[in-house]
Design a protein around this motif. Structure first.
Motif, short mmCIF file in Angstrom:
data_model
loop_
_atom_site.label_atom_id
_atom_site.label_comp_id
_atom_site.label_asym_id
_atom_site.label_seq_id
_atom_site.Cartn_x
_atom_site.Cartn_y
_atom_site.Cartn_z
N ARG A 51 0.20 6.92 1.37
CA ARG A 51 1.32 5.99 1.52
C ARG A 51 2.30 6.52 2.55
O ARG A 51 2.79 5.77 3.41
CB ARG A 51 2.07 5.83 0.19
N ARG A 61 3.30 4.69 6.02
CA ARG A 61 4.67 4.29 6.32
C ARG A 61 5.05 4.58 7.77
O ARG A 61 5.70 3.78 8.43
CB ARG A 61 5.65 5.02 5.40
N GLU A 67 9.84 9.35 2.49
CA GLU A 67 10.45 8.66 1.35
C GLU A 67 9.49 8.48 0.16
O GLU A 67 9.86 8.76 -0.98
CB GLU A 67 11.02 7.31 1.81
N GLU A 82 1.63 -0.12 -2.28
CA GLU A 82 2.29 -1.41 -2.09
C GLU A 82 1.35 -2.32 -1.31
O GLU A 82 0.56 -1.84 -0.49
CB GLU A 82 3.60 -1.22 -1.34
N LYS A 89 1.64 -4.20 1.25
CA LYS A 89 1.65 -4.11 2.71
C LYS A 89 0.94 -2.83 3.19
O LYS A 89 0.39 -2.78 4.28
CB LYS A 89 3.08 -4.18 3.26
#
Lengths: 582, 582
Positions: free
Chosen positions: B420, B424, B445, B545, B547
């Motif tokens: 992830r 990002r 994050e 997520e 996306k």
């Protein structure tokens, strides 16, 4: 100028303490040029005069400098000479190239830049003359308001303990004394407050923290019997404000003294240097200490925020019907809000001049309505309202962008994206000691995705009944190295400004607190201090992520729980609707 | 030491060009101490000896320094004295406090730090002696490999044009000449390549770019007739490598010359200073120019990545059955991958020593398997594989964390979170000229949310058939001010390391390109250059997520499209399965 054999004078915008708001006595740049913006430097030579300011003030400066001798120099615009280049050219054929700057109004860090930059052109600088002393008739005097105690029920740590901790910090810096010029640092250290600076409860003074003694340089008239007593109990001597120049010749203070080159005036620096005191230039430890709120201060903030939130709910409930009824303006609603706040317990005043920008005025980041600009509010579009108050328990700073009626699709979209950006920072988890710059992108990412950005900072510290803009930490793109730690307050205020149309900014004040400790270190999170509904009407739900919606609903639940007990039935009902889950 | 009247010698880890990998000739610190880590400083006095290194190398240094006179000094551990403090104490009672450092192996920026820091203890520093010259028997000579041309079909801009642009940049810096010490900057400027540095196609030399002439300081034996001809056509004179000391006394080069204090040795700085040449210390403009790839270079990268991807697919298809069959180790699979890569067109060699870390070895960030540590691979757990190659068209750098069989829940969770984090940054949009530090949090994050973090950088530039670690831009928490612009390559390599258990890192090399232009400025985005499946088996879908899943599926579609044409039927089928949508 000729009498004193100067070839030019430079007038800065600072007072002797590098305060954000400057007392009238030190508004010499404004007096000589007529330009009243917060940032600007005026330069006067025998032949001409010029004033440098930044893009925020181009329009204001143009109109205020019209029909004066001052040429407007637009900073950061191609072709604008620097002050140094301009002086170099202006004084090219002078024999005696000496520039005068009042050593009171320039930090010795900046004085060094002036000396080095002007030396390139063979120009020397003298800091020992305040040219305005002889020519400014009826110059306002240095403020002489009374100082009052800030009780321990609000500040949570007595002054002796603070001074002890400062001395510990000085030891680590291999110093044994320090001279403090920053007014909010002095107020914090001594648990005293004053009325000398606009919107900021501080008083004009210097503080010397020596190896064994502490001296407060402040004029007698400001000291009541009560404060005099108090100062005696904490072993603080009082000396006249102006004796700072001569004090150090009388004492045997030859040990290394810390001065912060950004906050200390050249005059003070020079006074110490003249006495052959060993000066260590470095960052003052007080701002970092002051930035971390103790539990009494955090509790005070929470009390202040409830009161502030109640005033805001009353205001918001009143606002739309009032606008629909007609006759409201940016200034009239600002006054209404100020009035509602002033009814709160321990209210002292505003923490800054309210920014109430309707529609296109909301796109001007530093807008402040005056009689000329004051716009009538219509039941449509956005009112951007950035405001705050000083309570003895804490200082508040909040922005809401309020729909006064129908909105355009662009307004709704931008509102939703700014809200997402705001929520992202509220939700952020990050390692202890990360600097603001290192987490800033968490807030901006949802805006960047749509090709949007804002040029101001994302957040700043807020004082505990002190300055509303408090350092040393900040959250912003530009590098600010101060690490974030638990106990700091910080605002979260992303905005998007569509020139000529409208602006959206949504701001809460937050408290940084522990999140969790893992094998990878300590992690921090944010807790919202501000308690006020964020209007849900403009939100375009499809643009929001589920976790963001969840955060908003939780926040609204908190707001309702905390504020309802202080509201009447009608207000409660209004708040329930305003904080309904989406 | 006594003959030359020195009281101590300091041995650094650098060559005369501040290269990342150091030729044997300059491995003096390793020769004198026996410690072979990439970072470390050895200090020898009449009485004792000590070696400073960082936490990456504590274990290795302990074992390598056993039975030597060297005391291990663990950097950044409480109680460890600095080199300066230690020398201050060691030489306290010496009369003649002079420390010797070979001026070849220290940048003049760092030399300044040594001089200032040792001056506090009354110690002076001399840089004019290389103590190893007389005591290091059979010292390897400076590499003398042949230089070759790097054709314009690969580099896309001729050298005359590059030199023109450099001169333009120098003008803006008010310089008219510069001396280049950095070997990859010299290779880039002249479109030449060499074989002198491990994994990096550069050659030992200096380059002076003067107002009208350009001089390459390099030993004759390295110059073939072809290169000699070429240098004549671009008006570059050749002078012996060592004549750098005397060259400037012969020419009238009194105009301001730019030196980068971080890359220029004290010796070279001193040679220029002795000739009274006006030196301007500043950042070299070449790294910023070199960092922005032209269209030929971007196309070359894409070609190299297809070839590299094909080798990786063949490797991955082979790996699990081979491990299940038994007998494979970290080193054996590294060799297999190297062999597959070496079959590619324009392959030159590895771009760095392969990191193949199985299970707990994967948690050691700078792990490099050797005969002793080489672990057998079992059909379970993670193999972390960080590798890259030098092709004439471009340099590659890729990390995959490969499941060799069943995984623990912890492994799956960490894998998903690192993925992830990786995605990002691939998805990030950001304003042109943002620095890496300003966007770093976008990547971290998702890890911070779970109390995870990594202490290395998030990304670095990659050279175009040059250094695999290329500056000046980086993406990392520590402040790096170089702005990101379109055309730069950058890696995206978050990782989590669970000590004693396993490590996960997932790395692609990306190209920064235009996203959109709006009223708020130009915005940038990332394009993946690396083409290789990211194993989907370990992914915990609920943690992702939507996306992010979409990005991964799109990336896999791209990988399949680009690589399939170069695969046989079986390989195609394997790739289709590996890149199936999730």
């Amino acid at each position: 100028m000729e009498r004193e054999r100067f070839s030019a004078f430079v007038f800065l915008s600072s007072d002797a303490h590098q305060s954000e708001y400057v007392p009238e006595h030190w508004k010499g740049r404004e007096w000589i040029s007529g330009f009243d913006g917060s940032a600007g430097i005026a330069v006067v030579t025998i032949k001409g005069a010029a004033l440098w300011t930044d893009s925020r003030y181009f329009l204001a400066a143009e109109s205020q400098l019209r029909d004066t001798e001052f040429v407007l120099m637009r900073e950061k615009i191609a072709g604008t000479p620097s002050i140094f280049e301009w002086l170099g050219e202006q004084l090219e054929n002078e024999q005696n190239k000496v520039v005068g700057i009042d050593g009171n109004t320039i930090s010795y860090g900046l004085a060094d830049v002036f000396m080095k930059s002007l030396d390139v052109y063979g120009i020397s600088v003298r800091f020992d003359t305040d040219p305005l002393d002889s020519i400014w008739k009826n110059r306002p005097s240095i403020p002489s308001n009374e100082i009052r105690r800030h009780p321990e029920e609000f500040c949570g740590e007595n002054s002796l303990s603070k001074i002890d901790r400062i001395r510990q910090n000085l030891k680590d810096l291999r110093c044994e004394g320090m001279l403090v010029s920053s007014l909010d640092d002095i107020s914090w250290t001594l648990n005293l407050r004053g009325d000398d600076i606009h919107c900021t409860p501080v008083f004009v003074s210097y503080l010397f923290i020596g190896k064994k003694h502490v001296v407060l340089f402040v004029n007698d008239e400001k000291i009541s019997a009560d404060v005099e007593n108090y100062l005696q109990t904490i072993n603080v001597c009082v000396a006249p404000y102006n004796s700072i120049d001569t004090y150090f010749s009388k004492v045997e203070t030859k040990y290394p003294v810390l001065l912060d080159p950004k906050e200390t005036s050249y005059r003070v620096y020079n006074a110490l240097r003249d006495r052959e005191i060993s000066i260590i230039s470095g960052e003052s430890p007080i701002p970092r200490m002051k930035a971390i709120k103790n539990s009494t201060e955090s509790k005070g903030f929470k009390k202040a925020m409830v009161k502030d939130g109640v005033a805001l709910v009353k205001f918001l409930k009143w606002l739309r019907p009032a606008v629909e009824a007609g006759g409201q303006t940016e200034l009239s609603v600002s006054d209404k809000l100020e009035h509602l706040r002033s009814e709160n317990k321990n209210y002292v005043g505003l923490s800054f001049d309210t920014i109430a920008g309707y529609e296109s005025h909301g796109a001007i980041v530093h807008y402040e309505a005056d009689a000329t600009s004051d716009a009538a509010l219509l039941p449509k579009g956005f009112l951007l309202l950035d405001s705050g108050a000083q309570y003895q328990d804490g200082t508040t700073d909040i922005t809401r962008t309020i729909p006064l009626g129908p909105l355009t699709d662009e307004q709704k979209k931008i509102y939703t994206l700014v809200l997402r950006s705001h929520i992202r920072l509220e939700m952020a988890k990050f390692p202890e000691f990360a600097a603001g710059t290192q987490i800033d992108a968490i807030c901006r990412e949802p805006l960047w995705e749509y090709g949007l950005n804002f040029l101001h900072g994302t957040g700043h510290g807020v004082g505990s009944f002190l300055s509303v803009h408090e350092g040393p930490h900040q959250i912003r793109m530009e590098y600010v190295k101060t690490p974030l730690v638990a106990g700091m307050t910080v605002t979260d205020e992303p905005g998007i400004y569509v020139e000529g149309k409208f602006g959206v900014r949504i701001e809460n004040t937050l408290l940084i607190k522990r999140y969790k400790e893992t094998d990878f270190g300590n992690f921090l999170q944010m807790e919202p201090l501000t308690l006020c509904p964020i209007d849900v009407e403009p939100i375009v739900l499809e643009l929001m992520e589920p976790k963001e919606i969840k955060w908003l609903n939780n926040y609204h639940k908190l707001v309702e729980e905390k504020l309802s007990p202080y509201l009447n039935t009608e207000e409660k009902m209004w708040l329930k609707a305003a904080t309904r889950p989406i």
